[in-house]
Design an enzyme around this catalytic site. Sequence first.
Site, PDB file in Angstrom:
ATOM      1  N   CYS A 113       0.948  -1.124   0.102  1.00 53.17           N
ATOM      2  CA  CYS A 113       0.046  -0.034  -0.130  1.00 53.17           C
ATOM      3  C   CYS A 113       0.783   1.256   0.087  1.00 53.17           C
ATOM      4  O   CYS A 113       1.731   1.245   0.656  1.00 53.17           O
ATOM      5  CB  CYS A 113      -0.926  -0.031   1.099  1.00 53.17           C
ATOM      6  SG  CYS A 113      -2.174   1.321   1.146  1.00 53.17           S
ATOM      7  N   CYS A 117      -0.096   4.411   6.351  1.00 51.97           N
ATOM      8  CA  CYS A 117      -0.744   4.892   7.683  1.00 51.97           C
ATOM      9  C   CYS A 117       0.434   4.081   8.902  1.00 51.97           C
ATOM     10  O   CYS A 117       0.907   3.090   8.872  1.00 51.97           O
ATOM     11  CB  CYS A 117      -1.948   4.216   7.981  1.00 51.97           C
ATOM     12  SG  CYS A 117      -3.211   5.065   6.699  1.00 51.97           S
ATOM     13  N   CYS A 120      -0.172   0.561  10.493  1.00 51.25           N
ATOM     14  CA  CYS A 120      -0.753  -0.549   9.885  1.00 51.25           C
ATOM     15  C   CYS A 120       0.639  -1.352   9.115  1.00 51.25           C
ATOM     16  O   CYS A 120       1.531  -0.536   8.695  1.00 51.25           O
ATOM     17  CB  CYS A 120      -1.451   0.055   8.577  1.00 51.25           C
ATOM     18  SG  CYS A 120      -1.920  -1.162   7.300  1.00 51.25           S
TER      19      CYS A 120
HETATM   20 FE1  SF4 Z   1      -3.006   1.324   3.290  1.00 53.40          FE
HETATM   21 FE2  SF4 Z   1      -2.953   0.222   5.804  1.00 53.40          FE
HETATM   22 FE3  SF4 Z   1      -3.632   2.768   5.539  1.00 53.40          FE
HETATM   23 FE4  SF4 Z   1      -5.107   0.892   4.763  1.00 53.40          FE
HETATM   24  S1  SF4 Z   1      -4.507   1.331   6.873  1.00 53.40           S
HETATM   25  S2  SF4 Z   1      -4.670   2.857   3.503  1.00 53.40           S
HETATM   26  S3  SF4 Z   1      -3.865  -0.750   3.789  1.00 53.40           S
HETATM   27  S4  SF4 Z   1      -1.466   1.813   4.968  1.00 53.40           S
END
Ligand code: SF4
Length: 361
Positions: A113, A117, A120
Amino acid sequence: MNLLDMTPEAAAGAVTDWVVAKGEPPYRGRQILRRLWQRPIGAWRDATELPVRLREVLAADFPIQRPRLVTRQVSSDGTVKHLWAFGGGGSVESVIIPEGRRRTLCISSQAGCAFGCVFCATGRMGFQRHLSAWEISAQVREVMLQMDTPRPTNVVFMGMGEPLHNWTNVDRALSILNDPRGLSIGARRITVSTVGLIPALAKLAKRSEQFTIALSLHAADSDTRARLMPVERKYPLSDVLRALTQFRRRVTFEYVMIAGVNDRPNDAEALVSFARPLGAHVNLLTLHPGGSPALRPSTPDTMKRFAAHLRAGGVGTTLRRSRGLDIFAACGQLRLEAEGRSHIEPENDGDVQEETAIGSG
Ligand code: SF4
């Protein structure tokens, strides 16, 4: 030609043309189409209602694409996690979570991704690639092919990746999931979870189906959110809030609770002010291991107090129960495990939770 990468409507057209070109009767087209998603098969040779010779030609003209199952783990609480590898590179996870009669399948839309975040595990991997429509929907189809796994009742885009960053393929995958000729899962049983990419939110809002929308919120004030989620700098909450009003249906906010970061009384107050005007429902999630090691989950008591604060403010709130901690079931964790990369050991986070948590994303 990969029929599984088409919308069911387009696949029906392609199959009809093919049946005509082969001089077969029209009912053969319906039989073939049924075997794509409604009664899926792993290979054309398994479609025993078709003549052997036709199955051979189908295998040559329309080979059935499938991922390779790298790992399958079953948790003591019934959660089942899969790690899939696709020919195009990258491996992705999906998790099936049984809860009474409901079987929710959490699927991935990207390998890795790009959004970073901080809480995560997938965010820490970085972005590898978008999944195609067939790779997204195959996570549902493959689970249906497993003899010991009942058909999923609900699908949530809360696995690896940001689905609206991969809008073209997710758009088509939504058709495959929802179309009665496809996997035939009701639109309200399909949840698209997003960090709030405004241009793609507008495209999703234009679809006529009533897909459920979840916003990965995690903080209701812009400064805190920007520390947790870099996307806040590009699409600030005030703009996302306006974009959400296009949906004319209740939105869910996902909120991972992080000790001392977003779990204080003033955070609850900000969340009430943000959620109440929209009539939004809030899901409070336990922080799973795998994100920044500097972050700690809120205590069960803090989560309970926070939930009470929201409810007193008139905001519908659910404390989600963590599932599959013994198999690293939060998004991104299993892949880190399979790759032998570092992770934080899961902690047992008490008994406050009442329902299902899928992951952080
Ligand atoms: Fe990407 Fe994780 Fe943020 Fe979802 S929570 S957008 S998977 S970084």
